[in-house]
Design a protein around this motif. Sequence first.
Motif, PDB file in Angstrom:
ATOM      1  N   ASN A 155       0.838  -1.192   0.000  1.00 11.34           N
ATOM      2  CA  ASN A 155       0.000   0.000   0.000  1.00 11.34           C
ATOM      3  C   ASN A 155       0.876   1.246   0.000  1.00 11.34           C
ATOM      4  N   THR A 156       1.658   1.408  -1.079  1.00 12.52           N
ATOM      5  CA  THR A 156       2.512   2.581  -1.217  1.00 12.52           C
ATOM      6  C   THR A 156       2.075   3.372  -2.446  1.00 12.52           C
ATOM      7  N   ALA A 157       2.587   4.574  -2.572  1.00 14.80           N
ATOM      8  CA  ALA A 157       2.230   5.421  -3.710  1.00 14.80           C
ATOM      9  C   ALA A 157       2.584   4.754  -5.035  1.00 14.80           C
ATOM     10  N   ASN A 158       3.643   3.965  -5.060  1.00 14.76           N
ATOM     11  CA  ASN A 158       4.042   3.287  -6.291  1.00 14.76           C
ATOM     12  C   ASN A 158       3.135   2.120  -6.644  1.00 14.76           C
ATOM     13  N   ASP A 159       2.316   1.686  -5.701  1.00 16.27           N
ATOM     14  CA  ASP A 159       1.434   0.543  -5.922  1.00 16.27           C
ATOM     15  C   ASP A 159      -0.004   0.954  -6.223  1.00 16.27           C
ATOM     16  N   ARG A 160      -0.252   2.230  -6.380  1.00 13.04           N
ATOM     17  CA  ARG A 160      -1.610   2.727  -6.592  1.00 13.04           C
ATOM     18  C   ARG A 160      -1.733   3.414  -7.940  1.00 13.04           C
ATOM     19  N   VAL A 161      -2.942   3.404  -8.436  1.00 10.80           N
ATOM     20  CA  VAL A 161      -3.283   4.174  -9.629  1.00 10.80           C
ATOM     21  C   VAL A 161      -4.378   5.147  -9.212  1.00 10.80           C
ATOM     22  N   THR A 162      -4.161   6.404  -9.472  1.00  7.49           N
ATOM     23  CA  THR A 162      -5.164   7.415  -9.170  1.00  7.49           C
ATOM     24  C   THR A 162      -5.817   7.837 -10.474  1.00  7.49           C
ATOM     25  N   VAL A 163      -7.125   7.760 -10.509  1.00 11.35           N
ATOM     26  CA  VAL A 163      -7.878   8.140 -11.697  1.00 11.35           C
ATOM     27  C   VAL A 163      -8.711   9.361 -11.344  1.00 11.35           C
ATOM     28  N   SER A 164      -8.501  10.434 -12.090  1.00 12.25           N
ATOM     29  CA  SER A 164      -9.270  11.654 -11.879  1.00 12.25           C
ATOM     30  C   SER A 164     -10.170  11.882 -13.085  1.00 12.25           C
ATOM     31  N   LEU A 165     -11.413  12.188 -12.824  1.00 15.77           N
ATOM     32  CA  LEU A 165     -12.361  12.454 -13.895  1.00 15.77           C
ATOM     33  C   LEU A 165     -12.696  13.941 -13.923  1.00 15.77           C
ATOM     34  N   ILE A 166     -12.943  14.444 -15.108  1.00 14.06           N
ATOM     35  CA  ILE A 166     -13.318  15.854 -15.225  1.00 14.06           C
ATOM     36  C   ILE A 166     -14.815  16.004 -15.007  1.00 14.06           C
ATOM     37  N   ASN A 167     -15.225  17.181 -14.652  1.00 16.51           N
ATOM     38  CA  ASN A 167     -16.637  17.509 -14.598  1.00 16.51           C
ATOM     39  C   ASN A 167     -17.049  17.827 -16.033  1.00 16.51           C
ATOM     40  N   ALA A 168     -17.843  16.963 -16.641  1.00 20.00           N
ATOM     41  CA  ALA A 168     -18.181  17.114 -18.049  1.00 20.00           C
ATOM     42  C   ALA A 168     -19.522  17.807 -18.280  1.00 20.00           C
ATOM     43  N   LYS A 169     -19.990  18.528 -17.279  1.00 15.21           N
ATOM     44  CA  LYS A 169     -21.212  19.302 -17.480  1.00 15.21           C
ATOM     45  C   LYS A 169     -20.920  20.435 -18.456  1.00 15.21           C
ATOM     46  N   VAL A 170     -21.907  20.820 -19.213  1.00 18.18           N
ATOM     47  CA  VAL A 170     -21.744  21.879 -20.213  1.00 18.18           C
ATOM     48  C   VAL A 170     -21.175  23.137 -19.573  1.00 18.18           C
ATOM     49  N   SER A 171     -21.685  23.503 -18.418  1.00 16.22           N
ATOM     50  CA  SER A 171     -21.219  24.727 -17.765  1.00 16.22           C
ATOM     51  C   SER A 171     -19.758  24.611 -17.330  1.00 16.22           C
ATOM     52  N   SER A 172     -19.332  23.427 -16.931  1.00 14.62           N
ATOM     53  CA  SER A 172     -17.947  23.231 -16.505  1.00 14.62           C
ATOM     54  C   SER A 172     -16.976  23.226 -17.675  1.00 14.62           C
ATOM     55  N   LEU A 173     -17.478  22.883 -18.846  1.00  7.48           N
ATOM     56  CA  LEU A 173     -16.635  22.866 -20.041  1.00  7.48           C
ATOM     57  C   LEU A 173     -16.556  24.241 -20.707  1.00  7.48           C
ATOM     58  N   GLY A 174     -17.249  25.220 -20.148  1.00  6.79           N
ATOM     59  CA  GLY A 174     -17.180  26.579 -20.682  1.00  6.79           C
ATOM     60  C   GLY A 174     -18.056  26.794 -21.896  1.00  6.79           C
ATOM     61  N   PHE A 175     -19.114  26.010 -22.014  1.00  8.70           N
ATOM     62  CA  PHE A 175     -19.947  26.121 -23.205  1.00  8.70           C
ATOM     63  C   PHE A 175     -21.380  26.521 -22.899  1.00  8.70           C
ATOM     64  N   SER A 176     -21.665  26.937 -21.692  1.00  9.17           N
ATOM     65  CA  SER A 176     -23.039  27.324 -21.378  1.00  9.17           C
ATOM     66  C   SER A 176     -23.324  28.735 -21.880  1.00  9.17           C
ATOM     67  N   GLY A 177     -24.559  28.973 -22.218  1.00 10.80           N
ATOM     68  CA  GLY A 177     -24.978  30.292 -22.670  1.00 10.80           C
ATOM     69  C   GLY A 177     -24.524  30.654 -24.064  1.00 10.80           C
ATOM     70  N   ALA A 178     -24.152  29.659 -24.867  1.00 12.04           N
ATOM     71  CA  ALA A 178     -23.699  29.931 -26.230  1.00 12.04           C
ATOM     72  C   ALA A 178     -24.874  30.404 -27.077  1.00 12.04           C
ATOM     73  N   SER A 179     -24.605  31.367 -27.925  1.00 16.96           N
ATOM     74  CA  SER A 179     -25.636  31.915 -28.792  1.00 16.96           C
ATOM     75  C   SER A 179     -25.154  31.857 -30.244  1.00 16.96           C
ATOM     76  N   ILE A 180     -26.100  31.641 -31.141  1.00 13.10           N
ATOM     77  CA  ILE A 180     -25.756  31.642 -32.574  1.00 13.10           C
ATOM     78  C   ILE A 180     -26.627  32.641 -33.334  1.00 13.10           C
ATOM     79  N   LYS A 181     -27.159  33.644 -32.607  1.00  8.16           N
ATOM     80  CA  LYS A 181     -28.051  34.628 -33.239  1.00  8.16           C
ATOM     81  C   LYS A 181     -27.319  35.532 -34.218  1.00  8.16           C
ATOM     82  N   ALA A 182     -26.081  35.830 -33.939  1.00  6.91           N
ATOM     83  CA  ALA A 182     -25.289  36.686 -34.836  1.00  6.91           C
ATOM     84  C   ALA A 182     -24.047  35.905 -35.250  1.00  6.91           C
TER      85      ALA A 182
END
Length: 71
Positions: A5-32
């Motif tokens: 149980n050491t740092a070399n014996d572990r795998v750390t998996v990190s996931l991103i927050n894939a919500k639209v707002s977290s990806l910087g794509f909320s409130g997008a407009s295509i009116k102009a």
Amino acid sequence: MGTENTANDRVTVSLINAKVSSLGFSGASIKAASAAQAALGSLNTAIDKVGAARSELGANESRLDTAIQSN
């Protein structure tokens, strides 16, 4: 990855927050045209973030597969 149980014996998996707002794509407009271009830029950035996260997740999966096959 090993039996200790050491740092070399572990795998750390990190996931991103894939919500639209977290990806910087909320409130997008295509009116102009300028707004649509900005939205495309934000969409490309979001796609890049998701692609990088998928790549990292795939690499972790490969590491785990290798560890399983080795034992």
